[in-house]
Design a protein around this motif. Structure first.
Motif, PDB file in Angstrom:
ATOM      1  N   UNK A   9     -69.796 -19.467 -76.094  1.00  0.00           N
ATOM      2  CA  UNK A   9     -68.800 -18.453 -75.757  1.00  0.00           C
ATOM      3  C   UNK A   9     -67.608 -18.598 -76.692  1.00  0.00           C
ATOM      4  N   UNK A  10     -67.030 -17.469 -77.075  1.00  0.00           N
ATOM      5  CA  UNK A  10     -65.871 -17.497 -77.963  1.00  0.00           C
ATOM      6  C   UNK A  10     -65.127 -16.177 -77.879  1.00  0.00           C
ATOM      7  N   UNK A  11     -63.837 -16.252 -78.068  1.00  0.00           N
ATOM      8  CA  UNK A  11     -63.013 -15.051 -78.173  1.00  0.00           C
ATOM      9  C   UNK A  11     -63.350 -14.316 -79.468  1.00  0.00           C
ATOM     10  N   UNK A  12     -63.017 -13.016 -79.498  1.00  0.00           N
ATOM     11  CA  UNK A  12     -63.334 -12.238 -80.708  1.00  0.00           C
ATOM     12  C   UNK A  12     -62.108 -11.466 -81.216  1.00  0.00           C
ATOM     13  N   UNK A  13     -60.981 -12.145 -81.220  1.00  0.00           N
ATOM     14  CA  UNK A  13     -59.708 -11.539 -81.632  1.00  0.00           C
ATOM     15  C   UNK A  13     -59.818 -10.975 -83.052  1.00  0.00           C
ATOM     16  N   UNK A 187     -71.719 -15.326 -75.390  1.00  0.00           N
ATOM     17  CA  UNK A 187     -70.824 -14.416 -74.679  1.00  0.00           C
ATOM     18  C   UNK A 187     -69.489 -14.390 -75.396  1.00  0.00           C
ATOM     19  N   UNK A 188     -68.939 -13.219 -75.621  1.00  0.00           N
ATOM     20  CA  UNK A 188     -67.720 -13.134 -76.430  1.00  0.00           C
ATOM     21  C   UNK A 188     -66.632 -12.357 -75.689  1.00  0.00           C
ATOM     22  N   UNK A 189     -65.427 -12.404 -76.261  1.00  0.00           N
ATOM     23  CA  UNK A 189     -64.279 -11.715 -75.671  1.00  0.00           C
ATOM     24  C   UNK A 189     -63.352 -12.682 -74.954  1.00  0.00           C
ATOM     25  N   UNK A 260     -65.771 -28.002 -76.470  1.00  0.00           N
ATOM     26  CA  UNK A 260     -64.817 -27.037 -75.916  1.00  0.00           C
ATOM     27  C   UNK A 260     -63.576 -26.979 -76.800  1.00  0.00           C
ATOM     28  N   UNK A 261     -63.000 -25.802 -76.878  1.00  0.00           N
ATOM     29  CA  UNK A 261     -61.751 -25.613 -77.631  1.00  0.00           C
ATOM     30  C   UNK A 261     -60.947 -24.528 -76.940  1.00  0.00           C
ATOM     31  N   UNK A 262     -59.640 -24.756 -76.814  1.00  0.00           N
ATOM     32  CA  UNK A 262     -58.746 -23.749 -76.239  1.00  0.00           C
ATOM     33  C   UNK A 262     -57.459 -23.774 -77.036  1.00  0.00           C
ATOM     34  N   UNK A 270     -55.129 -15.610 -75.828  1.00  0.00           N
ATOM     35  CA  UNK A 270     -55.609 -16.978 -75.642  1.00  0.00           C
ATOM     36  C   UNK A 270     -57.051 -17.062 -76.138  1.00  0.00           C
ATOM     37  N   UNK A 271     -57.312 -18.019 -76.998  1.00  0.00           N
ATOM     38  CA  UNK A 271     -58.652 -18.175 -77.566  1.00  0.00           C
ATOM     39  C   UNK A 271     -59.367 -19.323 -76.855  1.00  0.00           C
ATOM     40  N   UNK A 272     -60.538 -19.023 -76.333  1.00  0.00           N
ATOM     41  CA  UNK A 272     -61.380 -20.023 -75.699  1.00  0.00           C
ATOM     42  C   UNK A 272     -62.716 -20.112 -76.391  1.00  0.00           C
ATOM     43  N   UNK A 273     -63.317 -21.300 -76.321  1.00  0.00           N
ATOM     44  CA  UNK A 273     -64.618 -21.526 -76.962  1.00  0.00           C
ATOM     45  C   UNK A 273     -65.314 -22.650 -76.219  1.00  0.00           C
TER      46      UNK A 273
END
Length: 280
Positions: A9-13, A187-189, A260-262, A270-273
Motif C-alpha cells: 500500500x502507498x499514497x499516490x500524491x 492498494x493506493x491513495x 512500514x513508512x509514514x 500524509x504519506x503512508x506505505x
C-alpha cells in the motif's frame, strides 16, 4: 497455479511524481519521504513479481462525470500515461496482462461483482506514482500490471466492507488461474488529506497510524468504518483508504508486516506505505 505473494500500500500524491520527474528527490523537503521507499525498492528487485494488480482511483482523467463505474478492470495490452493538464508524465507505458485480466473479470462477474471492463484506459498519477515509488526511474516497468479502478471521487463510493469482499474475490480468482505467476496486489491513495474547503490541509496522524496498525492486528475493524468517519477523521480525500482494504482482503486472514513508512507532509498530504506478506 498463480498466487498472491504480497500486498503493498502507498499514497499516490501527484507532487511525488513531479519531484521524481524534475530530480527533486534529494532536496531537503523530499529526501525523508523517498528514503522510506529504499527498502521496498531493494525488496521489489529481489521479488520480481510477474504481475501487479494495482488498485487506484482515476482523478477525472479517463472517467469523468459522464461515466463513473464503481469498479473497473483494465484488460488492454498497454496503458498509456495520461495527460493530466501538464502533459503525460515521462514514464514508460504500462504493459498489461490481458489473459489474467479477462480471467479476473469473468471470475469476479460470476462471483456477483459488477465489474466494468476497460479495453482502453489511460492511467494517471494514481497508478504511475506508486509504480515510480516501487521501481524508480526505468526505461520499462519490470512487471506487467492489471489496473483496478475504484470510484472514490463521486458520491457514493463503495463501502470498506464491499472493497474487502472484492479483495477476497480477487484472491479466489487469482488462485484459480492455472499459469504459474507471482502476483502482488497494491492498494493506493490516502492517507489523511483534504484538498478544499475550510479544512484544506487536514492531516490526522493518529488516525493514519491506527489504520496502519489495524491492517495487521485488527483488519476486520477497518471493514466497518463508515464513510462519515473517513470524512470526519481523514478529510474529504481520506476515503481513498478503502482501496487499501481491497489489497488487504486479498491477502487472507493473517499477514506479516515486512516494512512500514509514514511521513508528513508531502504537498498537503500524509504519506503512508506498508508491505505485507500473507501467512495463511
Amino acid at each position: 497455479m498463480a498466487r498472491i505473494t504480497a500486498g503493498v500500500a502507498a499514497s499516490h500524491v501527484p507532487a511525488i511524481g513531479a519531484a521524481m520527474d524534475h530530480d527533486k528527490v534529494g532536496t531537503d523537503y523530499w529526501r525523508p519521504l523517498f528514503e522510506g521507499f529504499t527498502w521496498t525498492r531493494s525488496w521489489m528487485a529481489e521479488q520480481r513479481p510477474d504481475v501487479v494488480i494495482l488498485v487506484y482511483n482515476d482523478h477525472a482523467t479517463d472517467f469523468d462525470l459522464r461515466l463513473i463505474p464503481t469498479f473497473a478492470i483494465g484488460c488492454a495490452d498497454t496503458f498509456q500515461p495520461a495527460d493530466e493538464g501538464f502533459g503525460p508524465r515521462p514514464v514508460p507505458p504500462v504493459t498489461g496482462h490481458p489473459e489474467l485480466a479477462w480471467h479476473l473479470a469473468q471470475s469476479l462477474i460470476l462471483d456477483e461483482f459488477d465489474i466494468t471492463i476497460a479495453n482502453e484506459l489511460a492511467v494517471d498519477h494514481g497508478l504511475t506514482v506508486p509504480m515510480s515509488l516501487m521501481f524508480g526511474k526505468t526505461e520499462a516497468w519490470p512487471a506487467r500490471v492489471i489496473p483496478v479502478v475504484v470510484n472514490v471521487v463521486q458520491y457514493p463510493p463503495p463501502t470498506g466492507n464491499r472493497c474487502w469482499l472484492l479483495g477476497e474475490a480477487i484472491r479466489r480468482a487469482v488462485l484459480s488461474y492455472d499459469e504459474d505467476l507471482d502476483v502482488q496486489i497494491w492498494g493506493t491513495g490516502g492517507m489523511s488529506h483534504q484538498l478544499q474547503g475550510p479544512r484544506a490541509g487536514l492531516i490526522n496522524r493518529d488516525f493514519d497510524v491506527a489504520f496502519l496498525n489495524r491492517l495487521v492486528t485488527d483488519p476486520q475493524a477497518l471493514r466497518r468504518i463508515p464513510h462519515i468517519e473517513y470524512l470526519r477523521e481523514a478529510g474529504s480525500e481520506g476515503i481513498e483508504l478503502v482501496m487499501w482494504l481491497i489489497m488487504r482482503g486479498a491477502l487472507g486472514a493473517d499477514v506479516k508486516e515486512l516494512h512500514r513508512h509514514y511521513h508528513v507532509p508531502a504537498s498537503n498530504t500524509a504519506v503512508g506505505h506498508i508491505v505485507l506478506e500473507p501467512t495463511s
